[in-house]
Enzyme design. Structure first.
Site, PDB file in Angstrom:
ATOM      1  N   GLY A 144      -5.051   2.471   2.993  1.00  0.00           N
ATOM      2  CA  GLY A 144      -6.457   2.492   3.389  1.00  0.00           C
ATOM      3  C   GLY A 144      -6.647   2.128   4.858  1.00  0.00           C
ATOM      4  CB  ALA A 171      -7.030  -0.445  -0.850  1.00  0.00           C
ATOM      5  CD  GLU A 218      -6.563   6.590   2.581  1.00  0.00           C
ATOM      6  OE1 GLU A 218      -6.523   5.435   2.114  1.00  0.00           O
ATOM      7  OE2 GLU A 218      -6.702   7.592   1.865  1.00  0.00           O
ATOM      8  CD  GLU A 243      -2.191   5.203   0.085  1.00  0.00           C
ATOM      9  OE1 GLU A 243      -1.173   5.737   0.588  1.00  0.00           O
ATOM     10  OE2 GLU A 243      -3.251   5.034   0.717  1.00  0.00           O
TER      11      GLU A 243
HETATM   12  N1  CO8 Z   1      -3.531  -6.057  -0.393  1.00  0.00           N
HETATM   13  C1  CO8 Z   1      -3.588  -7.368  -0.655  1.00  0.00           C
HETATM   14  N2  CO8 Z   1      -2.869  -8.293   0.015  1.00  0.00           N
HETATM   15  C2  CO8 Z   1      -2.034  -7.850   0.966  1.00  0.00           C
HETATM   16  C3  CO8 Z   1      -1.922  -6.482   1.287  1.00  0.00           C
HETATM   17  C4  CO8 Z   1      -2.719  -5.566   0.564  1.00  0.00           C
HETATM   18  N3  CO8 Z   1      -2.714  -4.259   0.822  1.00  0.00           N
HETATM   19  N4  CO8 Z   1      -1.009  -6.354   2.271  1.00  0.00           N
HETATM   20  C5  CO8 Z   1      -0.576  -7.596   2.560  1.00  0.00           C
HETATM   21  N5  CO8 Z   1      -1.207  -8.504   1.775  1.00  0.00           N
HETATM   22  C6  CO8 Z   1      -1.006  -9.952   1.756  1.00  0.00           C
HETATM   23  C7  CO8 Z   1       0.305 -10.326   1.084  1.00  0.00           C
HETATM   24  O1  CO8 Z   1       0.175 -10.347  -0.299  1.00  0.00           O
HETATM   25  C8  CO8 Z   1       0.554 -11.685   1.701  1.00  0.00           C
HETATM   26  O2  CO8 Z   1      -0.257 -12.622   1.027  1.00  0.00           O
HETATM   27  P1  CO8 Z   1       0.404 -13.981   0.412  1.00  0.00           P
HETATM   28  O3  CO8 Z   1       0.909 -14.718   1.622  1.00  0.00           O
HETATM   29  O4  CO8 Z   1      -0.738 -14.649  -0.277  1.00  0.00           O
HETATM   30  O5  CO8 Z   1       1.518 -13.546  -0.471  1.00  0.00           O
HETATM   31  C9  CO8 Z   1      -0.007 -11.554   3.108  1.00  0.00           C
HETATM   32  O6  CO8 Z   1      -0.896 -10.442   3.077  1.00  0.00           O
HETATM   33  C10 CO8 Z   1       1.073 -11.269   4.136  1.00  0.00           C
HETATM   34  O7  CO8 Z   1       1.823 -10.127   3.711  1.00  0.00           O
HETATM   35  P2  CO8 Z   1       3.422 -10.101   3.584  1.00  0.00           P
HETATM   36  O8  CO8 Z   1       3.935 -11.475   3.300  1.00  0.00           O
HETATM   37  O9  CO8 Z   1       3.783  -9.028   2.620  1.00  0.00           O
HETATM   38  O10 CO8 Z   1       3.812  -9.703   5.089  1.00  0.00           O
HETATM   39  P3  CO8 Z   1       5.110  -8.927   5.575  1.00  0.00           P
HETATM   40  O11 CO8 Z   1       5.082  -9.022   7.069  1.00  0.00           O
HETATM   41  O12 CO8 Z   1       6.318  -9.387   4.851  1.00  0.00           O
HETATM   42  O13 CO8 Z   1       4.864  -7.387   5.134  1.00  0.00           O
HETATM   43  C11 CO8 Z   1       3.580  -5.366   4.894  1.00  0.00           C
HETATM   44  C12 CO8 Z   1       3.806  -6.659   5.705  1.00  0.00           C
HETATM   45  C13 CO8 Z   1       4.778  -4.426   5.041  1.00  0.00           C
HETATM   46  C14 CO8 Z   1       2.330  -4.711   5.460  1.00  0.00           C
HETATM   47  C15 CO8 Z   1       3.388  -5.726   3.397  1.00  0.00           C
HETATM   48  O14 CO8 Z   1       2.408  -6.752   3.298  1.00  0.00           O
HETATM   49  C16 CO8 Z   1       2.938  -4.573   2.548  1.00  0.00           C
HETATM   50  O15 CO8 Z   1       3.735  -3.724   2.199  1.00  0.00           O
HETATM   51  N6  CO8 Z   1       1.622  -4.541   2.189  1.00  0.00           N
HETATM   52  C17 CO8 Z   1       1.080  -3.516   1.313  1.00  0.00           C
HETATM   53  C18 CO8 Z   1       0.963  -2.193   2.037  1.00  0.00           C
HETATM   54  C19 CO8 Z   1       0.438  -1.160   1.097  1.00  0.00           C
HETATM   55  O16 CO8 Z   1       1.039  -0.795   0.108  1.00  0.00           O
HETATM   56  N7  CO8 Z   1      -0.750  -0.648   1.416  1.00  0.00           N
HETATM   57  C20 CO8 Z   1      -1.382   0.385   0.615  1.00  0.00           C
HETATM   58  C21 CO8 Z   1      -2.300  -0.249  -0.367  1.00  0.00           C
HETATM   59  S1  CO8 Z   1      -2.967   0.956  -1.490  1.00  0.00           S
HETATM   60  C22 CO8 Z   1      -4.194   1.693  -0.633  1.00  0.00           C
HETATM   61  O17 CO8 Z   1      -4.478   1.394   0.499  1.00  0.00           O
HETATM   62  C23 CO8 Z   1      -4.928   2.766  -1.381  1.00  0.00           C
HETATM   63  C24 CO8 Z   1      -6.220   3.154  -0.688  1.00  0.00           C
HETATM   64  C25 CO8 Z   1      -7.011   4.063  -1.524  1.00  0.00           C
HETATM   65  C26 CO8 Z   1      -7.829   3.353  -2.584  1.00  0.00           C
HETATM   66  C27 CO8 Z   1      -9.121   4.055  -2.770  1.00  0.00           C
HETATM   67  C28 CO8 Z   1      -9.451   4.202  -4.204  1.00  0.00           C
HETATM   68  C29 CO8 Z   1     -10.612   5.138  -4.413  1.00  0.00           C
END
Ligand code: CO8
Length: 260
Positions: free
Chosen positions: A111, A68, A114, A134
């Site tokens: 997400g 998400a 999921e 998460e």
């Molecule tokens: N949301 C927003 N932006 C994201 C996300 C995300 N989930 N993942 C990556 N991005 C963005 C980064 O912020 C970055 O943007 P910017 O260049 O502007 O800073 C760009 O994508 C590239 O990402 P990274 O530089 O971080 O790339 P890496 O190769 O270093 O890392 C990863 C890749 C490991 C995937 C890392 O980006 C990461 O850990 N992302 C988050 C993963 C995460 O925690 N996902 C779970 C999110 S919570 C969720 O899904 C809950 C769902 C349920 C909600 C429902 C509610 C009812």
């Protein structure tokens, strides 16, 4: 909305297969509200189209979806998410009649994992990485992950993945039964398209009923599931496709399903 009016996805058709490609590369296909609305609208449009027999959902080489959109969620309050029923629209994907195939390369986290699990089959590239991180954000899965992952891989592994938030590579996901097949990453989408085309060539009615029956196994107890399956089986005898399929077998020819 027409197929080329979307801004966060690309939509395409290959004969009887509808293809939805997540397209927010700048955010690793993070799932925001707009993308959710577009995926659900495109999937429902395919589902309503008798010319479509299967749907493939995919992302990019680097990410199926990294979860998400954390930037969209960060400032929301408890009242906001409850009032909006935040992300509730994703549930619509579970109700599609048309079989769905997720083609996953790269990250399928939170997400994203999921969303893959909302599909009927998951074809994973050997670079795919699954996880429910998460917990590291102080939240928990919210699009069915705690339920579908637990049913798919069992309590021990689901607890491990959801409480540690660790990432799982495709070979482990394969071993645990989370994914249908693992293939070299360069072949993921092609393999998913071939499987989808194969499914789309079957009787659409039988495929929809078969999917409903398997989902009942996933969602209910054995006695209820077997009863539902038997009634769905009986109902196939009300279709021309049953008559044609069995007649074709007896006559040693290929069936010509009319999807009715
Ligand atoms: N949301 C927003 N932006 C994201 C996300 C995300 N989930 N993942 C990556 N991005 C963005 C980064 O912020 C970055 O943007 P910017 O260049 O502007 O800073 C760009 O994508 C590239 O990402 P990274 O530089 O971080 O790339 P890496 O190769 O270093 O890392 C990863 C890749 C490991 C995937 C890392 O980006 C990461 O850990 N992302 C988050 C993963 C995460 O925690 N996902 C779970 C999110 S919570 C969720 O899904 C809950 C769902 C349920 C909600 C429902 C509610 C009812």
């Amino acid at each position: 909305m027409s197929e080329n009016e979307y801004s966060t996805i690309a939509v395409d058709r290959r004969d009887r297969v509808g293809v939805i490609t997540l397209n927010r590369p700048e955010a690793l296909n993070a799932l925001n509200t707009e993308l959710m609305g577009e995926v659900v609208a495109a999937a429902q449009a395919f589902d309503a189209d008798p010319g479509i027999g299967a749907i493939v959902l995919t992302g990019s080489d680097r990410a199926f979806a990294a979860g998400a959109d954390i930037k969209e969620m960060a400032d929301k309050t408890f009242s906001d998410v409850v009032a909006e029923q935040f992300f509730g629209a994703w549930d619509a994907l579970a109700g599609l009649r048309t079989p769905t195939v997720a083609a996953v390369n790269g990250y399928a986290l939170g997400g994203g994992c999921e969303l893959a699990m909302l599909c009927d089959l998951i074809i994973a590239g050997d670079t795919a990485v699954f996880g429910q991180p998460e917990i590291n954000l102080g939240v928990i899965p919210g699009i069915g992950g705690s339920q579908r992952l637990t049913r798919a891989v069992g309590k021990a592994k689901a607890m491990d993945l959801i409480l540690t938030g660790r990432q799982m590579k495709s070979d482990e996901a394969d071993r645990l039964g989370l994914v249908s097949r693992v293939v070299p990453a360069e072949n993921t989408v092609q393999t998913a398209l071939e499987i989808a085309a194969d499914i789309a060539g079957k009787s659409l009615i039988a495929a929809g009923l078969a999917k409903e029956a398997v989902n009942r196994a996933f969602e209910s107890g054995l006695t209820e599931g077997v009863r539902v399956e038997r009634n769905l089986f009986y109902s196939t005898f009300a279709t021309d496709d049953q008559t044609e399929g069995m007649a074709a077998f007896v006559a040693k020819r290929r069936p010509d399903f009319q999807h009715r």
